[in-house]
Motif scaffolding. Structure first.
Motif, short mmCIF file in Angstrom:
data_model
loop_
_atom_site.label_atom_id
_atom_site.label_comp_id
_atom_site.label_asym_id
_atom_site.label_seq_id
_atom_site.Cartn_x
_atom_site.Cartn_y
_atom_site.Cartn_z
N SER A 1 47.43 19.33 -21.64
CA SER A 1 46.30 19.08 -21.42
C SER A 1 45.96 17.62 -22.15
CB SER A 1 45.57 19.90 -22.07
OG SER A 1 45.54 20.12 -23.24
N VAL A 2 44.79 16.88 -21.72
CA VAL A 2 44.41 15.82 -22.28
C VAL A 2 44.09 16.30 -23.57
CG1 VAL A 2 43.93 14.66 -20.16
CG2 VAL A 2 42.08 15.94 -21.32
N PHE A 3 43.91 15.13 -24.58
CA PHE A 3 43.53 15.42 -25.83
C PHE A 3 42.49 14.14 -26.29
CE2 PHE A 3 43.77 14.83 -30.50
CZ PHE A 3 43.34 16.00 -30.91
N GLY A 4 41.30 14.38 -26.50
CA GLY A 4 40.50 13.44 -26.71
C GLY A 4 40.17 12.35 -25.43
N VAL A 5 39.54 11.17 -25.68
CA VAL A 5 39.14 10.24 -24.70
C VAL A 5 39.84 9.17 -24.40
CG1 VAL A 5 36.49 11.06 -24.56
CG2 VAL A 5 37.42 8.99 -25.99
N LYS A 6 40.84 8.90 -25.44
CA LYS A 6 41.76 7.57 -25.30
C LYS A 6 43.12 7.67 -24.80
CE LYS A 6 39.14 5.67 -29.30
NZ LYS A 6 39.32 4.94 -30.50
N GLY A 7 43.35 8.84 -24.03
CA GLY A 7 44.44 8.77 -23.12
C GLY A 7 45.75 9.84 -23.83
N TRP A 8 45.38 10.44 -25.17
CA TRP A 8 46.24 11.14 -25.68
C TRP A 8 46.37 12.57 -25.13
CZ3 TRP A 8 48.57 11.01 -30.84
CH2 TRP A 8 48.29 9.85 -31.64
N LEU A 9 47.46 13.22 -25.31
CA LEU A 9 48.17 14.26 -24.42
C LEU A 9 48.53 15.29 -25.40
CD1 LEU A 9 50.00 12.33 -21.60
CD2 LEU A 9 48.07 14.01 -21.28
N LYS A 10 48.25 16.71 -25.23
CA LYS A 10 48.67 17.58 -25.58
C LYS A 10 50.10 18.04 -25.18
CE LYS A 10 45.02 20.18 -27.82
NZ LYS A 10 44.40 21.65 -27.98
N VAL A 11 51.15 18.45 -25.72
CA VAL A 11 52.53 18.82 -25.63
C VAL A 11 52.98 20.15 -26.22
CG1 VAL A 11 54.84 18.09 -25.32
CG2 VAL A 11 53.04 16.26 -25.11
N PHE A 12 53.23 20.78 -25.33
CA PHE A 12 54.05 22.13 -25.78
C PHE A 12 55.51 21.80 -25.93
CE2 PHE A 12 56.06 26.35 -25.41
CZ PHE A 12 55.26 27.06 -26.37
N SER A 13 55.91 21.87 -27.30
CA SER A 13 57.25 21.33 -27.50
C SER A 13 58.33 22.38 -27.53
CB SER A 13 57.14 20.71 -28.78
OG SER A 13 58.73 20.67 -29.13
N PHE A 14 59.42 22.55 -26.98
CA PHE A 14 60.51 23.49 -26.86
C PHE A 14 61.38 23.26 -28.16
CE2 PHE A 14 59.86 23.50 -21.90
CZ PHE A 14 58.73 24.32 -22.16
N THR A 15 61.19 22.40 -28.73
CA THR A 15 62.24 21.72 -29.83
C THR A 15 61.87 22.71 -31.30
OG1 THR A 15 60.98 20.07 -30.69
CG2 THR A 15 62.50 19.67 -29.17
N ASP A 16 62.82 22.94 -32.26
CA ASP A 16 62.75 23.45 -33.23
C ASP A 16 63.08 22.67 -34.27
OD1 ASP A 16 62.23 25.52 -35.06
OD2 ASP A 16 63.98 26.61 -34.68
N PRO A 17 62.12 22.40 -35.27
CA PRO A 17 60.77 22.48 -35.29
C PRO A 17 60.10 21.91 -34.01
CG PRO A 17 61.18 20.77 -36.88
CD PRO A 17 62.55 21.31 -36.18
N LYS A 18 58.98 22.01 -33.46
CA LYS A 18 58.00 21.68 -32.66
C LYS A 18 57.85 20.32 -32.60
CE LYS A 18 55.06 25.71 -32.19
NZ LYS A 18 54.76 26.09 -30.93
N GLU A 19 57.84 19.55 -34.15
CA GLU A 19 57.77 18.04 -34.22
C GLU A 19 59.09 17.29 -33.74
OE1 GLU A 19 57.29 20.39 -36.68
OE2 GLU A 19 55.06 19.99 -37.39
N GLY A 20 60.10 18.06 -33.41
CA GLY A 20 61.40 17.59 -33.38
C GLY A 20 61.21 16.81 -31.93
N ILE A 21 60.37 17.10 -31.05
CA ILE A 21 60.13 16.23 -29.71
C ILE A 21 59.69 14.92 -30.06
CG2 ILE A 21 57.47 16.87 -29.48
CD1 ILE A 21 58.25 17.52 -26.39
N LEU A 22 59.06 14.60 -31.28
CA LEU A 22 58.92 13.20 -31.56
C LEU A 22 59.82 12.33 -32.13
CD1 LEU A 22 55.41 14.21 -33.63
CD2 LEU A 22 55.55 13.50 -31.27
N ASN A 23 61.07 12.82 -31.97
CA ASN A 23 62.38 11.97 -32.39
C ASN A 23 62.88 11.41 -31.22
OD1 ASN A 23 61.84 12.95 -34.99
ND2 ASN A 23 63.47 14.74 -34.61
#
Length: 175
Positions: free
Chosen positions: A15-37
């Motif tokens: 889904s979208v997050f806020g009004v500036k184009g941010w997006l919510k992501v469901f991450s399949f990585t472990d830990p979840k923050e791993g997707i940011l790598n």
């Protein structure tokens, strides 16, 4: 669209997050923050492949929120909702001996310790306590049942042989 076997899915834009184009992501990585790598994503949306760059991201409650390069408007961001997030498998870190990515296990044939074929791993599911192999029957399997086999190395899963495309499990075929 044909799936690129050199890529793997690491998340989904929800889904979208806020009004500036941010997006919510469901991450399949472990830990979840791993997707940011992974800065280079390919979005798979309705059969279209869209290369994007991750500008920034962070944990927001239980979700991950991200800003992608060139997406700075809520309505534009909304058009990406539902997209799978893919990365090149070459980008994934090497795992320690005896650990595997799910995509490596999918498609492997599953045999009991008595060499009875139970079928092939179709996919895996996460249950919280342990992952589960969803094994579907094949032409060569002992019957046509689908089985859910807990992925418990050294307890149930005795051996994973990627080269032979085979998993050996200590599992009663009657289950």
């Amino acid at each position: 669209m044909t799936q690129n076997s050199q890529e793997t899915v690491i998340g989904r834009i929800t889904s979208v997050f806020g009004v500036k184009g941010w997006l919510k992501v469901f991450s399949f990585t472990d830990p979840k923050e791993g997707i940011l790598n992974y800065p280079d994503w390919t979005l798979d949306l309705d059969g279209k492949r869209i290369p994007v760059k991750l500008e920034e991201g962070r944990r927001q409650g239980q979700a991950i929120v991200v800003r992608l390069k060139g997406i700075d408007d809520r309505e534009l961001a909304r058009t990406y909702c539902g997209a799978e997030v893919r990365v090149s498998r070459a980008e994934l870190p090497e795992l320690p001996e005896g650990e595997f990515y799910w995509f490596q296990l999918e498609g492997l044939e599953v045999f009991t310790v008595d060499d009875e074929c139970l079928g092939k791993v179709h996919h895996l599911i996460e249950t919280g306590s342990n992952d589960v192999l969803v094994v579907q029957a094949t032409v060569g399997s002992i019957d046509q049942r689908e089985r859910l086999i807990p992925y418990l190395p050294d307890q149930v899963v005795q051996k994973v042989d990627l080269a032979a495309k085979r998993i050996v499990v200590d599992w009663d075929p009657e289950f």
